[in-house]
Enzyme design. Structure first.
Site, PDB file in Angstrom:
ATOM      1  N   LYS A   1       4.360 -15.034   2.240  1.00 17.23           N
ATOM      2  CA  LYS A   1       4.531 -16.095   1.007  1.00 17.23           C
ATOM      3  C   LYS A   1       6.075 -16.129   0.850  1.00 17.23           C
ATOM      4  O   LYS A   1       6.641 -15.586  -0.071  1.00 17.23           O
ATOM      5  CB  LYS A   1       3.795 -14.934  -0.006  1.00 17.23           C
ATOM      6  CG  LYS A   1       3.727 -15.652  -1.330  1.00 17.23           C
ATOM      7  CD  LYS A   1       2.716 -16.754  -1.613  1.00 17.23           C
ATOM      8  CE  LYS A   1       2.986 -17.264  -2.891  1.00 17.23           C
ATOM      9  NZ  LYS A   1       1.912 -18.441  -3.159  1.00 17.23           N
TER      10      LYS A   1
ATOM     11  N   TYR B   1       0.782  -0.966   0.093  1.00 19.08           N
ATOM     12  CA  TYR B   1      -0.035   0.007  -0.038  1.00 19.08           C
ATOM     13  C   TYR B   1       0.814   1.163  -0.011  1.00 19.08           C
ATOM     14  O   TYR B   1       0.392   2.358  -0.361  1.00 19.08           O
ATOM     15  CB  TYR B   1      -0.898  -0.123   1.270  1.00 19.08           C
ATOM     16  CG  TYR B   1      -2.204  -1.154   1.171  1.00 19.08           C
ATOM     17  CD1 TYR B   1      -1.940  -2.104   1.073  1.00 19.08           C
ATOM     18  CD2 TYR B   1      -3.432  -0.331   1.119  1.00 19.08           C
ATOM     19  CE1 TYR B   1      -3.051  -2.938   0.947  1.00 19.08           C
ATOM     20  CE2 TYR B   1      -4.496  -1.097   1.056  1.00 19.08           C
ATOM     21  CZ  TYR B   1      -4.445  -2.631   1.121  1.00 19.08           C
ATOM     22  OH  TYR B   1      -5.468  -3.148   0.779  1.00 19.08           O
TER      23      TYR B   1
ATOM     24  N   ASP C   1      -5.980  -7.670   4.323  1.00 12.08           N
ATOM     25  CA  ASP C   1      -7.194  -6.943   3.635  1.00 12.08           C
ATOM     26  C   ASP C   1      -7.947  -8.150   2.964  1.00 12.08           C
ATOM     27  O   ASP C   1      -9.191  -8.094   2.945  1.00 12.08           O
ATOM     28  CB  ASP C   1      -6.685  -6.182   2.641  1.00 12.08           C
ATOM     29  CG  ASP C   1      -7.868  -5.528   1.840  1.00 12.08           C
ATOM     30  OD1 ASP C   1      -8.750  -5.309   2.508  1.00 12.08           O
ATOM     31  OD2 ASP C   1      -7.667  -5.323   0.579  1.00 12.08           O
TER      32      ASP C   1
ATOM     33  N   ASP D   1      -1.746 -18.368   0.460  1.00  8.92           N
ATOM     34  CA  ASP D   1      -2.684 -19.284  -0.542  1.00  8.92           C
ATOM     35  C   ASP D   1      -3.202 -20.240   0.295  1.00  8.92           C
ATOM     36  O   ASP D   1      -4.550 -20.461   0.340  1.00  8.92           O
ATOM     37  CB  ASP D   1      -1.950 -19.514  -1.955  1.00  8.92           C
ATOM     38  CG  ASP D   1      -0.614 -20.192  -1.643  1.00  8.92           C
ATOM     39  OD1 ASP D   1      -0.144 -20.149  -0.692  1.00  8.92           O
ATOM     40  OD2 ASP D   1      -0.165 -20.507  -2.647  1.00  8.92           O
TER      41      ASP D   1
ATOM     42  N   ASP E   1     -12.084  -9.963   4.171  1.00 10.58           N
ATOM     43  CA  ASP E   1     -13.172 -10.261   3.329  1.00 10.58           C
ATOM     44  C   ASP E   1     -13.436 -11.567   3.195  1.00 10.58           C
ATOM     45  O   ASP E   1     -14.955 -11.994   3.168  1.00 10.58           O
ATOM     46  CB  ASP E   1     -12.736  -9.331   2.025  1.00 10.58           C
ATOM     47  CG  ASP E   1     -13.190  -7.864   1.768  1.00 10.58           C
ATOM     48  OD1 ASP E   1     -13.170  -7.473   2.931  1.00 10.58           O
ATOM     49  OD2 ASP E   1     -13.617  -7.494   0.838  1.00 10.58           O
TER      50      ASP E   1
HETATM   51  C1  IPM Z   1     -10.139  -1.990   3.936  1.00  8.37           C
HETATM   52  C2  IPM Z   1     -10.310  -1.250   2.637  1.00  8.37           C
HETATM   53  C3  IPM Z   1      -9.133  -0.407   2.055  1.00  8.37           C
HETATM   54  C4  IPM Z   1      -7.929  -1.179   2.331  1.00  8.37           C
HETATM   55  C5  IPM Z   1      -9.208   0.219   0.844  1.00  8.37           C
HETATM   56  C6  IPM Z   1     -10.684   1.088   0.525  1.00  8.37           C
HETATM   57  C7  IPM Z   1      -8.170   1.164   0.359  1.00  8.37           C
HETATM   58  O1  IPM Z   1     -10.383  -2.292   1.457  1.00  8.37           O
HETATM   59  O2  IPM Z   1     -10.175  -1.076   4.543  1.00  8.37           O
HETATM   60  O3  IPM Z   1     -10.014  -2.976   3.969  1.00  8.37           O
HETATM   61  O4  IPM Z   1      -7.675  -1.855   1.126  1.00  8.37           O
HETATM   62  O5  IPM Z   1      -7.068  -1.008   3.339  1.00  8.37           O
HETATM   63 MN    MN Z   2     -10.711  -4.355   2.544  1.00  8.50          MN
END
Ligand code: IPM
Ligand code: MN
Ligand code: NAD
Length: 376
Positions: free
Chosen positions: A201, A143, A257, A233, A261
């Site tokens: 990784k 990032y 990240d 992975d 999700d």
């Molecule tokens: C999160 C989001 C952010 C990230 C994006 C919007 C920059 O996906 O907070 O998880 O990747 O950190």
């Molecule tokens: Mn995210």
């Protein structure tokens, strides 16, 4: 019985809808436990770009610095917005907050609720008993790529070369950055089920080889903690194959990240996972922190009273716990959320036959009512 100043940054899309519900929950906690919360609102994301020309202004950042903690909704616009190649992206607000205020550790707890096991796309018997936390490194890695010195919110650029366009993102971690996040993971594990899984990784990336080396060294200081490495992975696979095997997962920024999700599906929805971002700065009551749901601005459902506010309400509970030292009050919110789920209320993301479908506002109100009715 304290006085606390909280900076509230609702942001874009569903941000204002879900933050409103979390603020109402905090207000009722204030009344019941005799605390005074002073909420100072600031602009972030598209609204800030339109009003102030940047995703978060210096004045708003100063507001954050002067508060006990920050409650953040979400930023991000419709995909068409990015097609126009905006000079300033709403997401830059996040980078300025995270990097600027040095919130290097992003804690993302994942728990299943027995009543939501059937709402997930994964088999209930696989999910049952899941209780893990992902400790995501938040101020380094891909990032904050190639710019030297790193510039928050400017991780990459596309440039013209004689062979055509190219883009570059680099993944840099220093030993010190790795060590502090790994140590935090071990400290957290001590208060939990005493297991740390470090995810990298290392079969490909040098940054991961260093990550693994540092993790090994730090692990030696924690002989009471079971420690393992997993490649990212394989971890993505194990996370949905045997989620109950995990306790604390520690990993670099982008891996964390993506994995979280994925992990949200263990809880049934993106709308269920809160987060706390912490650094080294302490306040008189705990740690200075930034609290936000893990999901984004969900432009597809914005303004329709459909968003699940629970991730944000649970983030407010984490705020009380970590930044204000108000454990009882944090637990009251978590109990109220469990109660409302048990009572069968569901927003659309968790909709199930035989359950009561409610909107964002009603879900928030039900949680407030539960706090009052259960005398929490
Ligand atoms: C999160 C989001 C952010 C990230 C994006 C919007 C920059 O996906 O907070 O998880 O990747 O950190
Ligand atoms: Mn995210
Ligand atoms: P998203 O998390 O906004 O949405 C993904 C899917 O989950 C969508 O279908 C959405 O409707 C659903 N969803 C998310 N939160 C929900 C909730 N509380 N209740 C019910 N459903 C919910 O991810 P995206 O669509 O990939 O990204 C949209 C924008 O959000 C992008 O601009 C992205 O950069 C931004 N984003 C911001 C943050 C943040 O502010 N921390 C986090 C992630 C994404």
């Amino acid at each position: 019985m304290g006085n606390y100043t909280l900076t509230v940054l609702p942001g874009d899309g569903i941000g204002p809808e879900i933050v409103k519900q979390a603020v109402q929950v905090l207000q009722i906690i204030g009344e019941r436990y005799h605390h005074t919360f002073t909420f100072q609102h600031g602009l972030v994301g598209v609204a800030a770009i339109e009003a102030e020309g940047e995703a978060i202004s210096e004045a708003t950042l100063a507001l954050c610095q002067q508060s006990h903690a920050i409650l953040f909704g979400a930023v991000g616009a419709l995909p068409t917005y990015y097609g126009q190649q905006p000079k300033v992206k709403p997401e830059q607000a996040l980078f300025k907050l995270r990097k600027g205020l040095q919130f290097f550790a992003n804690l993302r707890p994942v728990q299943t609720y027995a009543e939501l096991l059937n709402a997930s796309t994964i088999k209930p018997e696989v999910l049952d008993g899941t209780d893990l936390v992902v400790v995501r490194e938040l101020t380094g890695g891909l990032y904050y790529g190639h710019l030297e010195p790193p510039v928050p919110g400017k991780p990459s650029e596309i440039r013209q070369t004689e062979h055509g366009l190219e883009a570059i993102d680099t993944l840099l971690y220093t030993e010190a950055e790795i060590e502090r996040i790994i140590r935090m993971a071990f400290e957290i594990a001590r208060g939990r089920r005493k297991k740390v899984t470090s995810v990298d990784k290392a079969n490909v990336l040098s940054s991961s080889v260093l990550w693994r080396r540092v993790a090994e060294r730090v692990a030696a200081d924690y002989p009471d903690i079971t420690f393992e490495h997993l490649l990212v992975d394989a971890c993505a696979m194990h996370l949905i194959r045997r989620p109950t095997a995990f306790d604390v997962i520690v990993t670099e920024n982008l891996f964390g990240d993506i994995l979280t999700d994925e992990a949200s599906m263990l809880a049934g929805s993106m709308g269920m996972l809160p987060s706390a971002s912490l650094g080294t700065r302490r306040t008189e009551h705990g740690q200075f922190g930034l609290y936000e749901p893990i999901h984004g601005s969900a432009p597809d459902i914005a303004g329709q009273d459909k968003a699940n506010p629970i991730a944000t309400i649970l983030s407010a509970a984490l705020l009380l716990r970590y930044s204000l030292g108000l454990e009882k009050e944090a637990y009251a919110i978590e109990t109220a959320v469990s109660h409302v789920i048990k009572a069968g209320y569901r927003t659309e993301d968790l909709k199930e036959e035989g359950k009561t479908l409610v909107g964002t506002q009603e879900m928030g109100q039900r949680i407030v009512d539960a706090l009052v009715q259960l005398s929490l």
